[in-house]
Design an enzyme around this catalytic site. Structure first.
Site, PDB file in Angstrom:
ATOM      1  CD  GLN A 146      40.929  40.006  39.865  1.00 53.17           C
ATOM      2  OE1 GLN A 146      42.024  39.680  39.911  1.00 53.17           O
ATOM      3  NE2 GLN A 146      40.206  40.597  38.889  1.00 53.17           N
ATOM      4  CG  LEU A 185      41.109  39.696  34.074  1.00 47.46           C
ATOM      5  CD1 LEU A 185      41.674  38.593  34.533  1.00 47.46           C
ATOM      6  CD2 LEU A 185      41.031  39.703  32.625  1.00 47.46           C
ATOM      7  CG  HIS A 228      46.221  45.571  38.706  1.00 48.04           C
ATOM      8  ND1 HIS A 228      45.618  46.606  37.641  1.00 48.04           N
ATOM      9  CD2 HIS A 228      45.175  44.679  38.783  1.00 48.04           C
ATOM     10  CE1 HIS A 228      44.406  46.217  37.548  1.00 48.04           C
ATOM     11  NE2 HIS A 228      44.321  45.152  38.244  1.00 48.04           N
ATOM     12  CD  GLU A 229      46.384  41.034  39.608  1.00 53.31           C
ATOM     13  OE1 GLU A 229      45.283  40.519  40.176  1.00 53.31           O
ATOM     14  OE2 GLU A 229      46.086  41.416  38.344  1.00 53.31           O
ATOM     15  CG  HIS A 232      42.458  43.114  42.258  1.00 59.05           C
ATOM     16  ND1 HIS A 232      41.376  43.676  42.248  1.00 59.05           N
ATOM     17  CD2 HIS A 232      42.792  43.036  41.056  1.00 59.05           C
ATOM     18  CE1 HIS A 232      40.822  43.906  41.167  1.00 59.05           C
ATOM     19  NE2 HIS A 232      41.919  43.696  40.271  1.00 59.05           N
TER      20      HIS A 232
END
Length: 271
Positions: A146, A185, A228-229, A232
């Site tokens: 990110q 985000l 969630h991360e 990613h």
């Protein structure tokens, strides 16, 4: 991951209610930390607010056994300047992401990141930068890609429970099912928050920047943030896990705003 509406984490109040859970504290997360070069270890259970409890012996043995799994191969870390020059600028703004965060459509967000093969001072320094970026953006979690850095590093805002910087995190076990609202985000689009079904409890193994091995059996909010991360880091955006009406609603919204749906193919909801 954006923060959901939660009360600030602090010590339990006089009535015994957890300010993090909104109900009595419980030892829902189980953690074992193995320090390199040492025969000792840290082992405990924790509530989401950080209140700690003794870890049951059977759980401790299981987590230690999982800690012995073979580590992933990785490439030698480059010098920090290699990525500081290409990292997503902290002052950069985009209409579909929080300031300083790479938006959906950035190539690094849609491919799996590379595992880190050597832990050096670089990992700690970059982890601190990630935590700063996460806090500025109002998040509870952030993955390295990110920030346009394709390495397997994540940070989270539940430091009272466990190390906030995790390297080479992976899910070893998952069970149960729970639904909760998530947003991102990298997708700061009004109306994009949606209900996502994920395993309720996951066992995650990772390393800290100092080289300690961490195995956590996570539940509730920590389990969701970690999943969630880690998604990613695997090149997956939470919207790809939506199903039914939530999937149709959010994908129509993204299509109406011209977002690159070809990079966000829906996935099988079962991990």
């Amino acid at each position: 991951m954006k923060k959901t509406t939660r009360r600030p984490a602090r010590a339990s109040d006089d009535a015994g209610r957890c300010p993090d859970r909104g109900k009595p504290c419980r030892p829902v997360n189980h953690v074992v930390v193995l320090v390199p070069g040492s025969l000792g270890e840290e082992a405990y259970s924790a509530c989401g607010c950080g209140k700690r409890y003794p870890l049951a012996d059977d759980v401790r043995r299981k987590l230690r056994k999982l800690a012995a799994c073979e580590a992933p191969d990785g490439a030698r870390l480059p010098e920090i300047d290699t990525y500081l020059g290409t990292r997503w600028p902290s002052e950069r703004k985009h209409q579909f992401a929080k300031p300083g965060i790479a938006p959906v459509g950035t190539p690094a967000l849609h491919v799996a990141t590379r595992p880190v093969g050597e832990l050096t001072v670089w990992a700690g320094r970059f982890g601190d930068q990630m935590l700063s970026a996460m806090r500025r953006a109002g998040g509870i979690g952030l993955a390295a890609n990110q920030l346009d850095v394709p390495l397997r590093i994540l940070v989270h805002g539940l430091a009272r429970v466990m190390s906030p910087v995790l390297v080479n995190a992976c899910v070893l076990e998952a069970r149960g099912s729970a639904e909760a609202r998530e947003s991102c985000l990298s997708l700061a689009l009004d109306g994009s928050a949606a209900l996502v079904t994920r395993p309720r409890r996951v066992v995650v193994r990772a390393w800290t920047p100092s080289g300690a091995l961490v195995v956590v059996s996570a539940d509730e909010y920590l389990a969701r943030v970690l999943q969630h991360e880690i998604d990613h880091l695997d090149g997956i955006e939470y919207v790809q896990r939506l199903v039914g009406g939530e999937q149709e609603r959010v994908y129509c919204l993204m299509r109406d705003h011209g977002l690159p749906l070809e990079q966000l193919p829906p996935l099988d909801p079962v991990r």
